[in-house]
Enzyme design. Sequence first.
Site, short mmCIF file in Angstrom:
data_model
loop_
_atom_site.label_atom_id
_atom_site.label_comp_id
_atom_site.label_asym_id
_atom_site.label_seq_id
_atom_site.Cartn_x
_atom_site.Cartn_y
_atom_site.Cartn_z
N LYS A 139 35.85 8.68 79.51
CA LYS A 139 34.91 7.80 78.81
C LYS A 139 34.98 8.02 77.29
O LYS A 139 34.84 9.16 76.83
CB LYS A 139 33.47 8.14 79.24
CG LYS A 139 33.11 7.75 80.65
CD LYS A 139 31.63 8.06 80.81
CE LYS A 139 31.13 8.03 82.20
NZ LYS A 139 29.76 8.57 82.27
N GLU A 188 25.70 13.16 86.93
CA GLU A 188 24.46 12.78 86.26
C GLU A 188 23.25 13.48 86.90
O GLU A 188 22.10 13.11 86.60
CB GLU A 188 24.26 11.26 86.37
CG GLU A 188 25.29 10.46 85.61
CD GLU A 188 24.92 10.33 84.14
OE1 GLU A 188 23.80 9.91 83.85
OE2 GLU A 188 25.75 10.69 83.29
N1 LIG Z 1 32.75 11.27 77.20
C1 LIG Z 1 31.90 11.93 77.90
O1 LIG Z 1 31.96 11.88 79.09
C2 LIG Z 1 30.85 12.77 77.22
C3 LIG Z 1 30.26 13.83 77.93
C4 LIG Z 1 29.32 14.62 77.28
C5 LIG Z 1 28.95 14.33 75.98
N2 LIG Z 1 29.52 13.27 75.33
C6 LIG Z 1 29.14 12.96 73.94
O2 LIG Z 1 29.33 14.13 73.16
C7 LIG Z 1 28.39 14.17 72.10
C8 LIG Z 1 27.72 15.52 72.10
O3 LIG Z 1 28.73 16.49 71.91
P1 LIG Z 1 28.44 17.86 71.15
O4 LIG Z 1 27.32 18.55 71.81
O5 LIG Z 1 29.74 18.57 71.03
O6 LIG Z 1 27.84 17.36 69.76
P2 LIG Z 1 28.45 17.17 68.29
O7 LIG Z 1 29.82 16.67 68.33
O8 LIG Z 1 27.47 16.36 67.55
O9 LIG Z 1 28.45 18.67 67.73
C9 LIG Z 1 27.25 19.37 67.63
C10 LIG Z 1 27.14 20.09 66.29
O10 LIG Z 1 28.00 21.22 66.29
C11 LIG Z 1 28.78 21.24 65.08
N3 LIG Z 1 30.02 21.95 65.40
C12 LIG Z 1 31.10 21.47 66.03
N4 LIG Z 1 31.98 22.44 66.24
C13 LIG Z 1 31.45 23.57 65.72
C14 LIG Z 1 31.89 24.92 65.62
N5 LIG Z 1 33.04 25.32 66.16
N6 LIG Z 1 31.09 25.81 65.00
C15 LIG Z 1 29.89 25.44 64.49
N7 LIG Z 1 29.41 24.18 64.55
C16 LIG Z 1 30.20 23.26 65.17
C17 LIG Z 1 28.92 19.80 64.73
O11 LIG Z 1 29.25 19.64 63.38
C18 LIG Z 1 27.55 19.26 65.09
O12 LIG Z 1 26.66 19.51 64.03
C19 LIG Z 1 27.44 13.01 72.32
O13 LIG Z 1 27.81 11.97 71.45
C20 LIG Z 1 27.69 12.61 73.77
O14 LIG Z 1 27.45 11.23 74.00
C21 LIG Z 1 30.46 12.51 75.93
#
Ligand SMILES: NC(=O)c1ccc[n+]([C@@H]2O[C@H](COP(=O)([O-])OP(=O)(O)OC[C@H]3O[C@@H](n4cnc5c(N)ncnc54)[C@H](O)[C@@H]3O)[C@@H](O)[C@H]2O)c1
Length: 407
Positions: A148, A250
């Site tokens: 996705k 989910e």
């Molecule tokens: N495609 C899918 O099936 C799927 C599944 C789960 C989540 N998602 C999507 O993923 C997103 C959430 O992902 P996330 O939790 O990684 O959030 P994100 O990408 O927003 O990262 C979270 C925070 O961590 C920081 N960050 C990233 N790497 C870091 C590191 N190594 N050290 C310190 N800080 C770091 C980022 O700058 C950000 O502030 C949402 O948009 C969600 O919709 C998609």
Amino acid sequence: VPAKDALETVVTFGDHHYPYFAGSGDAAWAALKRELAKLDSDRFVLISEESLPSTLLAAVSRNVAEVGPVVNLVFPGGEMAKNVANLSRLAAATLNAGATRRSCILAVGGGMVGNIAGLLAALLFRGIRLVQIPTTLLAQSDSVLSLKQAVNSEVGKNHLGTFYAPEFVWGNVDFLEQLPVVERQAAMCEVIKNVVAIRPGDHAEVTTLLSPTGEYTAAQYVRIIELAIEQKTAVMKDDALEEGVGLVLEYGHTVGHAIEATLKGKLTHGLAVGIGMTAAAEVASQMGVGDDSVAEMVLDLLERLGAPTTIPREADPGAVMERIRLDNKRGYLKPSPGSRDMILLAAPGRALWTGNKPLTSVPEEVIRAAIDARRSTNVTPLYDARAGQLHSRKAYLGSSLALQLES
Ligand SMILES: NC(=O)c1ccc[n+]([C@@H]2O[C@H](COP(=O)([O-])OP(=O)(O)OC[C@H]3O[C@@H](n4cnc5c(N)ncnc54)[C@H](O)[C@@H]3O)[C@@H](O)[C@H]2O)c1
């Protein structure tokens, strides 16, 4: 299971297969350069966002430059930035930098970057090659294990997207050292969900891996990723589009999303899903369709992680119910008035099905009763008692949650 600090495997979701390299140290960087060289790309368009640690970004850029020309594109961080306007700006910048069909997009960041860069790769020239370089534990163990790709619409989350696979995933667990503890714990809640909903046989091992302080060794991170790959593959090998058995991913999300949205960013997605699982287990038990062992396993694992297990008092039950009416599982089953569709488990690893969907139509009164039963009786909500640890990432999340939470 012997500890190892590197992993090389192939992820199989239906007809899609892609290698996943996880590791740490020099060996990991060598693997990245070896795999990038094989792509014979004319340029690497490295896409990332502003709030990533700059040292991380510089290290990736420097290493990729040893393989071929690099273009660095950085866009604003935060869930709100995962939108069509930024997708369009990134497309223009990628084309202006001379990208061709032989170029590769490298998505460097958390799930947010992975999603927008993934969609860009799918759309550019109707599809150019994509490499995922996930830098959060959630991205390494969850979002890159999905086809996705999506951005948010003005109405809600992940409304505009498609399915697209990367050439490979490269997960460097050294990046996780800088990741806030709350982000690590949130990702572990999704792993707990996979244990309860998909592979209860992993319970004993995951018990030993969970760390209430959020500290993990490189070998433990690699094993967590390996378990997540096995767990997600178990349901996605025959359901790459996550519309049948894959919907069990989910589990806990119906009430979880609603709590997350109601608390407007005070609780991360993963922790909210953890609480949502306790509510789903309560619903199944109140309906007389779920074994007590589900709630026992959920609570045991969340408590070992040190994650909250009750709905914070600030989350008004009426507001949570309103949010549940916007749940993204609407439309899979024929709607039945006054009921909402949820994933319920008869026992760990055994979802209840209606027709060809692992969904159960639940009367709203039962959901409301389960929410009341799972509400914290403490005046001080659990996540406040752990302020600083469980408080969420950035203020931007508050505004992003004005969007409908859909995934
Ligand atoms: N495609 C899918 O099936 C799927 C599944 C789960 C989540 N998602 C999507 O993923 C997103 C959430 O992902 P996330 O939790 O990684 O959030 P994100 O990408 O927003 O990262 C979270 C925070 O961590 C920081 N960050 C990233 N790497 C870091 C590191 N190594 N050290 C310190 N800080 C770091 C980022 O700058 C950000 O502030 C949402 O948009 C969600 O919709 C998609």
